[in-house]
Design a protein around this motif. Sequence first.
Motif, PDB file in Angstrom:
ATOM      1  N   ARG A   4       0.886  -1.296   0.010  1.00 58.24           N
ATOM      2  CA  ARG A   4      -0.099   0.004  -0.007  1.00 58.24           C
ATOM      3  C   ARG A   4       0.642   1.208   0.077  1.00 58.24           C
ATOM      4  O   ARG A   4       1.776   1.444   0.883  1.00 58.24           O
ATOM      5  CB  ARG A   4      -0.798   0.081   1.273  1.00 58.24           C
ATOM      6  N   CYS A   5       0.771   1.972  -1.037  1.00 57.77           N
ATOM      7  CA  CYS A   5       1.852   3.152  -1.281  1.00 57.77           C
ATOM      8  C   CYS A   5       1.181   4.691  -1.080  1.00 57.77           C
ATOM      9  O   CYS A   5      -0.080   4.674  -1.660  1.00 57.77           O
ATOM     10  CB  CYS A   5       2.425   2.838  -2.711  1.00 57.77           C
ATOM     11  N   LEU A   6       1.702   5.269  -0.602  1.00 52.88           N
ATOM     12  CA  LEU A   6       1.326   6.994  -0.756  1.00 52.88           C
ATOM     13  C   LEU A   6       2.411   7.498  -1.469  1.00 52.88           C
ATOM     14  O   LEU A   6       3.806   7.309  -1.407  1.00 52.88           O
ATOM     15  CB  LEU A   6       1.315   7.569   0.761  1.00 52.88           C
ATOM     16  N   LEU A   7       2.097   8.285  -2.593  1.00 53.27           N
ATOM     17  CA  LEU A   7       3.087   9.125  -3.338  1.00 53.27           C
ATOM     18  C   LEU A   7       2.992  10.435  -3.082  1.00 53.27           C
ATOM     19  O   LEU A   7       2.192  11.107  -2.975  1.00 53.27           O
ATOM     20  CB  LEU A   7       2.543   9.240  -4.891  1.00 53.27           C
ATOM     21  N   LEU A  21       1.169   3.579 -13.542  1.00 54.31           N
ATOM     22  CA  LEU A  21       2.508   2.282 -13.549  1.00 54.31           C
ATOM     23  C   LEU A  21       2.472   1.381 -12.408  1.00 54.31           C
ATOM     24  O   LEU A  21       2.419   0.373 -12.567  1.00 54.31           O
ATOM     25  CB  LEU A  21       3.724   3.191 -13.615  1.00 54.31           C
ATOM     26  N   LEU A  22       2.213   1.963 -11.242  1.00 58.23           N
ATOM     27  CA  LEU A  22       2.409   1.143 -10.161  1.00 58.23           C
ATOM     28  C   LEU A  22       1.067   0.477  -9.958  1.00 58.23           C
ATOM     29  O   LEU A  22       1.372  -0.926  -9.579  1.00 58.23           O
ATOM     30  CB  LEU A  22       2.461   1.819  -8.663  1.00 58.23           C
ATOM     31  N   ALA A  28      -0.819  -1.037  -4.636  1.00 62.50           N
ATOM     32  CA  ALA A  28      -2.059  -0.403  -4.222  1.00 62.50           C
ATOM     33  C   ALA A  28      -1.696   1.136  -4.015  1.00 62.50           C
ATOM     34  O   ALA A  28      -1.082   1.315  -2.857  1.00 62.50           O
ATOM     35  CB  ALA A  28      -2.912  -1.087  -3.350  1.00 62.50           C
ATOM     36  N   VAL A  29      -1.961   1.948  -4.883  1.00 63.41           N
ATOM     37  CA  VAL A  29      -1.631   3.390  -4.569  1.00 63.41           C
ATOM     38  C   VAL A  29      -2.807   4.166  -3.947  1.00 63.41           C
ATOM     39  O   VAL A  29      -3.937   4.121  -4.269  1.00 63.41           O
ATOM     40  CB  VAL A  29      -1.363   4.478  -5.682  1.00 63.41           C
ATOM     41  N   VAL A  30      -2.891   4.010  -2.427  1.00 66.42           N
ATOM     42  CA  VAL A  30      -3.957   4.412  -1.574  1.00 66.42           C
ATOM     43  C   VAL A  30      -4.105   6.056  -1.450  1.00 66.42           C
ATOM     44  O   VAL A  30      -5.004   6.369  -0.954  1.00 66.42           O
ATOM     45  CB  VAL A  30      -3.799   3.627  -0.145  1.00 66.42           C
TER      46      VAL A  30
END
Length: 124
Positions: A4-7, A21-22, A28-30
Amino acid sequence: MSMRCLLVDDSIRFLEAARALLERDGVAVVGVARSGPEALARAAELTPDIVLVDIDLDGESGFDLAVTLTSRVTSVIILISTHALDDFEELVAASPARGFLHKSALSARAIRAVLDNDGSGAPT
């Protein structure tokens, strides 16, 4: 392993491209954030596994943000930039971030390589 990712980046274009892309790679871009304060709020709210932080956030320091994030959340911090690691190697090594990724190398595989890294270096 699901991630689970935050950009965190000040460029809307990069946020949109990186998210697409991710997510295609199974990450999972949360959430996304465009500033330090927004990143701190989103990280506390979303509790991501990983926070990808741009080194240069439109006048804000991604290095300073990494320090603050580390004191407030348990997420793994990975610094990102369009600049080469050579330009910031000492600062990256001194930061609490797990590692560094060049934006052009961003992928789920590259993130996993940083996560598997013991912190003594960073893939580019």
